[in-house]
Design a protein around this motif. Sequence first.
Motif, PDB file in Angstrom:
ATOM      1  N   SER A 121       0.828  -1.211   0.000  1.00 28.26           N
ATOM      2  CA  SER A 121       0.000   0.000   0.000  1.00 28.26           C
ATOM      3  C   SER A 121       0.863   1.263   0.000  1.00 28.26           C
ATOM      4  N   GLY A 122       2.009   1.212   0.675  1.00 21.72           N
ATOM      5  CA  GLY A 122       2.938   2.342   0.656  1.00 21.72           C
ATOM      6  C   GLY A 122       3.499   2.557  -0.739  1.00 21.72           C
ATOM      7  N   ARG A 123       3.940   1.472  -1.362  1.00 18.92           N
ATOM      8  CA  ARG A 123       4.467   1.549  -2.735  1.00 18.92           C
ATOM      9  C   ARG A 123       3.407   2.091  -3.686  1.00 18.92           C
ATOM     10  N   ASP A 124       2.202   1.534  -3.603  1.00 11.75           N
ATOM     11  CA  ASP A 124       1.137   1.943  -4.513  1.00 11.75           C
ATOM     12  C   ASP A 124       0.779   3.415  -4.330  1.00 11.75           C
ATOM     13  N   PHE A 125       0.762   3.887  -3.086  1.00 17.89           N
ATOM     14  CA  PHE A 125       0.447   5.291  -2.814  1.00 17.89           C
ATOM     15  C   PHE A 125       1.514   6.203  -3.418  1.00 17.89           C
ATOM     16  N   LEU A 126       2.774   5.849  -3.240  1.00 16.63           N
ATOM     17  CA  LEU A 126       3.857   6.651  -3.810  1.00 16.63           C
ATOM     18  C   LEU A 126       3.758   6.691  -5.333  1.00 16.63           C
ATOM     19  N   ILE A 127       3.533   5.546  -5.941  1.00 15.57           N
ATOM     20  CA  ILE A 127       3.440   5.479  -7.402  1.00 15.57           C
ATOM     21  C   ILE A 127       2.273   6.329  -7.909  1.00 15.57           C
ATOM     22  N   ARG A 128       1.116   6.231  -7.236  1.00 17.38           N
ATOM     23  CA  ARG A 128      -0.055   7.021  -7.651  1.00 17.38           C
ATOM     24  C   ARG A 128       0.220   8.524  -7.590  1.00 17.38           C
ATOM     25  N   HIS A 129       1.162   8.917  -6.742  1.00 19.61           N
ATOM     26  CA  HIS A 129       1.493  10.345  -6.609  1.00 19.61           C
ATOM     27  C   HIS A 129       2.771  10.723  -7.352  1.00 19.61           C
ATOM     28  N   GLY A 130       3.203   9.852  -8.251  1.00 18.71           N
ATOM     29  CA  GLY A 130       4.325  10.169  -9.134  1.00 18.71           C
ATOM     30  C   GLY A 130       5.681  10.169  -8.465  1.00 18.71           C
ATOM     31  N   ILE A 131       5.812   9.467  -7.338  1.00 20.90           N
ATOM     32  CA  ILE A 131       7.091   9.414  -6.629  1.00 20.90           C
ATOM     33  C   ILE A 131       7.765   8.083  -6.940  1.00 20.90           C
ATOM     34  N   GLU A 132       8.992   8.171  -7.436  1.00 21.32           N
ATOM     35  CA  GLU A 132       9.761   6.962  -7.696  1.00 21.32           C
ATOM     36  C   GLU A 132      10.026   6.258  -6.378  1.00 21.32           C
ATOM     37  N   CYS A 133       9.965   4.933  -6.383  1.00 22.76           N
ATOM     38  CA  CYS A 133      10.242   4.213  -5.146  1.00 22.76           C
ATOM     39  C   CYS A 133      10.939   2.901  -5.435  1.00 22.76           C
ATOM     40  N   SER A 134      11.703   2.483  -4.445  1.00 27.45           N
ATOM     41  CA  SER A 134      12.403   1.203  -4.500  1.00 27.45           C
ATOM     42  C   SER A 134      12.481   0.682  -3.065  1.00 27.45           C
ATOM     43  N   TYR A 135      12.840  -0.576  -2.928  1.00 27.08           N
ATOM     44  CA  TYR A 135      12.825  -1.202  -1.612  1.00 27.08           C
ATOM     45  C   TYR A 135      13.767  -2.385  -1.575  1.00 27.08           C
ATOM     46  N   GLY A 136      14.134  -2.732  -0.342  1.00 27.44           N
ATOM     47  CA  GLY A 136      14.910  -3.940  -0.125  1.00 27.44           C
ATOM     48  C   GLY A 136      14.001  -5.148  -0.075  1.00 27.44           C
ATOM     49  N   ALA A 137      12.839  -4.990   0.598  1.00 31.42           N
ATOM     50  CA  ALA A 137      11.836  -6.055   0.698  1.00 31.42           C
ATOM     51  C   ALA A 137      10.451  -5.427   0.607  1.00 31.42           C
ATOM     52  N   LEU A 138       9.590  -6.064  -0.165  1.00 27.42           N
ATOM     53  CA  LEU A 138       8.205  -5.626  -0.282  1.00 27.42           C
ATOM     54  C   LEU A 138       7.336  -6.604   0.493  1.00 27.42           C
ATOM     55  N   CYS A 139       6.452  -6.070   1.334  1.00 24.21           N
ATOM     56  CA  CYS A 139       5.579  -6.942   2.126  1.00 24.21           C
ATOM     57  C   CYS A 139       4.128  -6.519   1.939  1.00 24.21           C
ATOM     58  N   GLU A 140       3.235  -7.409   2.310  1.00 24.97           N
ATOM     59  CA  GLU A 140       1.811  -7.102   2.165  1.00 24.97           C
ATOM     60  C   GLU A 140       1.398  -5.988   3.122  1.00 24.97           C
ATOM     61  N   LYS A 141       1.787  -6.087   4.379  1.00 21.33           N
ATOM     62  CA  LYS A 141       1.434  -5.111   5.410  1.00 21.33           C
ATOM     63  C   LYS A 141       2.628  -4.894   6.332  1.00 21.33           C
ATOM     64  N   ILE A 142       2.682  -3.715   6.939  1.00 24.33           N
ATOM     65  CA  ILE A 142       3.665  -3.440   7.985  1.00 24.33           C
ATOM     66  C   ILE A 142       3.036  -3.921   9.298  1.00 24.33           C
ATOM     67  N   ILE A 143       3.812  -4.654  10.086  1.00 25.54           N
ATOM     68  CA  ILE A 143       3.276  -5.128  11.362  1.00 25.54           C
ATOM     69  C   ILE A 143       3.796  -4.256  12.506  1.00 25.54           C
ATOM     70  N   ASN A 144       3.130  -4.346  13.650  1.00 22.57           N
ATOM     71  CA  ASN A 144       3.510  -3.520  14.796  1.00 22.57           C
ATOM     72  C   ASN A 144       4.821  -4.013  15.416  1.00 22.57           C
ATOM     73  N   ARG A 145       5.331  -3.250  16.354  1.00 22.35           N
ATOM     74  CA  ARG A 145       6.630  -3.579  16.964  1.00 22.35           C
ATOM     75  C   ARG A 145       6.587  -4.865  17.771  1.00 22.35           C
ATOM     76  N   ASP A 146       5.401  -5.215  18.301  1.00 23.27           N
ATOM     77  CA  ASP A 146       5.244  -6.466  19.055  1.00 23.27           C
ATOM     78  C   ASP A 146       5.057  -7.676  18.145  1.00 23.27           C
ATOM     79  N   LYS A 147       4.905  -7.418  16.851  1.00 25.45           N
ATOM     80  CA  LYS A 147       4.669  -8.469  15.854  1.00 25.45           C
ATOM     81  C   LYS A 147       3.377  -9.243  16.108  1.00 25.45           C
TER      82      LYS A 147
END
Length: 140
Positions: free
Chosen positions: A79-105
Amino acid sequence: MSDIENAKNALDGHSLALCRDGEIITSDLRGVAPMLSFLDNKTDLSGFSAADLIVGKAAAMLFVKAGIKEVYGRVMSQSGRDFLIRHGIECSYGALCEKIINRDKTDICPMEKAVADVDDIDEGIERIKNKLSFLRSMKK
């Protein structure tokens, strides 16, 4: 070296690194706090490239609001990647995940939950601030 490469190199030991034309800004605050602080202080970040440890939709909204031109996330949600792309911001990543989880996992990140169903940036930022205030009040 490009701004995004400089930002990625500067990320080591920090939570966020920003670069524009050789100027590097870093932060050690956690989560979305660095970008919220820059926005609250009206720091001009337009045209900067950003390297962040974790980029979800909440962080993506803050990057768009700040005028960041390119984003690298060591971990980035779809969702982060898609939001950036929709707003014309180039993006790259080390790992792409479905969702970001909380600090407690144990669940999805509260910031991700706060903005999951909104695409309006100002509304999203308001939700992020409200969620942070609530979480901080729970720690007292």
